[in-house]
Write an enzyme that holds these catalytic residues in place. Structure first.
Site, PDB file in Angstrom:
ATOM      1  N   GLY A  41      -4.132  16.150   2.913  1.00  0.00           N
ATOM      2  CA  GLY A  41      -3.353  15.613   3.931  1.00  0.00           C
ATOM      3  C   GLY A  41      -1.976  15.870   4.200  1.00  0.00           C
ATOM      4  N   GLY A  89       1.705  12.976   4.295  1.00  0.00           N
ATOM      5  CA  GLY A  89       1.910  13.906   2.765  1.00  0.00           C
ATOM      6  C   GLY A  89       2.544  14.945   3.284  1.00  0.00           C
ATOM      7  N   TYR A  97     -13.143   1.793   7.501  1.00  0.00           N
ATOM      8  CA  TYR A  97     -11.441   2.280   6.914  1.00  0.00           C
ATOM      9  C   TYR A  97     -11.043   0.696   5.412  1.00  0.00           C
ATOM     10  CZ  TYR A  97      -6.019   3.205   7.186  1.00  0.00           C
ATOM     11  OH  TYR A  97      -5.097   3.413   6.821  1.00  0.00           O
ATOM     12  N   SER A 130      -3.147   0.732   1.599  1.00  0.00           N
ATOM     13  CA  SER A 130      -2.937   0.297   2.848  1.00  0.00           C
ATOM     14  C   SER A 130      -3.357  -1.675   3.045  1.00  0.00           C
ATOM     15  CB  SER A 130      -3.617   0.507   3.644  1.00  0.00           C
ATOM     16  OG  SER A 130      -3.212  -0.037   5.503  1.00  0.00           O
ATOM     17  N   GLY A 147       3.954  16.226  10.450  1.00  0.00           N
ATOM     18  CA  GLY A 147       4.156  15.300  11.006  1.00  0.00           C
ATOM     19  C   GLY A 147       3.402  13.465   9.896  1.00  0.00           C
TER      20      GLY A 147
END
Length: 322
Positions: free
Chosen positions: A24, A31, A184, A157, A28
């Site tokens: 990843g 990673g 997710y 996360s 921007g």
């Protein structure tokens, strides 16, 4: 709050000469900023793993601008395709000029707006965010263990709060139950459980593995995220499980990308984390379930082993270690 640059300066000795693979790495992204930051610490190699070579080359250029002496390599890796994952792992294992991988950072993640199933038959976020990383890590584990200080970092996360791992319906085959955030959340729970399993199974061979929450960061992928909806999802989960912490009503405090990727650097190189193997890291520290918003399903050794076995079953391959 520390920044990635500050920690790179602190851990220069630990970073120098290391071989680091990161998934990843589009410009921007977390990673990309992570590898650009650690380049200043003079690692030996930075391997950029991703689907889009053009984007990876842009990140590679930024690395060279930060430190022209760092060797880089692009690795084609589509985490949504188990065939691509196997091909990438075969390539890594065949690199005679890179005999060991010191740090693997499983950073890549996606948030699908609609329900999609990959060619392998897996819900897309399950495949891309968790299962592809599980397979890739295990297929190159011998090369990782060849390092004198091996680490595997799984970026998770606080979104794991939205869903436990749904062992009975991991693919959301009942469309009424699917939301992109639940999928997710399941994948991020999976990443936390993966670090627990790796620490349990390979800690005695020197492997350190940590999962982490980078914070709320408005990167190039944040434009499509509706944080009000995330809070509604978390609230519904909290109500279902009888959780009255009130965390869901707290305001979301966004971090800069420099602050968010500091925890990446901390997890990858801090020399004092060996006593906390398998932990979930937040704000450059080991999290505390008593004060941090962590669901019990994400630090359960029982669920970690259960998920390991399910993952092997889904992939049709067992990974056992002596």
């Amino acid at each position: 709050m520390s920044t990635a640059e500050q920690l790179v300066s602190r851990y220069t000795t630990e970073i120098q000469g290391k071989v680091v693979i990161t998934t990843g790495v589009s410009p921007g992204s977390l990673g990309a900023f992570f590898v650009q930051s650690i380049a200043k610490g003079s690692p030996g190699w930075i391997i950029l793993a991703g689907r889009d070579e053009k984007k990876a080359r842009q990140t590679e250029a930024a690395i060279k601008e930060a430190n022209g002496s760092v060797q880089t390599r692009f690795l084609h890796l589509d985490l949504g395709s188990m065939q691509s994952v196997r091909e990438a792992a075969k390539a890594v294992n065949g690199w005679s000029d890179i005999p060991a991988i010191d740090v693997l950072v499983n950073n890549a993640a996606g948030l699908s707006e609609k329900y999609r199933v990959t060619a392998d038959g897996f819900e897309q976020q399950l495949a891309t965010n968790y299962l592809g990383h599980f397979l890739f890590t295990n297929l190159i584990i011998d090369k990782i263990l060849a390092s004198s200080s091996p680490r595997v970092i799984n970026v998770s996360s606080h979104g794991h709060r939205v869903s436990p791992f749904r062992f009975g319906d991991y693919n959301f085959e009942d469309g009424k139950l699917y939301t992109s955030l639940r999928a997710y959340g399941q994948s991020k729970t999976g990443n936390m459980l993966l670090s627990i399993s790796l620490a349990e199974k390979l800690g005695k061979r020197g492997l350190l593995s940590f999962s982490l929450h980078p914070g709320t960061i408005f990167t190039n992928g944040a434009a499509t995220i509706d944080f009000k909806t995330i809070m509604e999802e978390v609230r519904s989960v909290d109500q279902y499980y009888g959780n009255k912490e009130g965390f869901v009503d707290s305001p979301i405090e966004a971090l800069t990308i420099e602050q968010g990727t500091a925890t990446h650097v901390y997890a990858s190189f801090d020399p004092d984390l060996s006593a906390c193997n398998g932990s979930y890291l937040v704000d450059c520290r080991v999290s505390d379930p008593l004060i941090d918003p962590i669901k019990p399903w994400a630090y359960s050794r029982f669920e970690a082993e259960k998920l390991w076995r399910l993952s092997e079953e889904l992939l049709g391959q067992k990974f056992s270690f002596e």
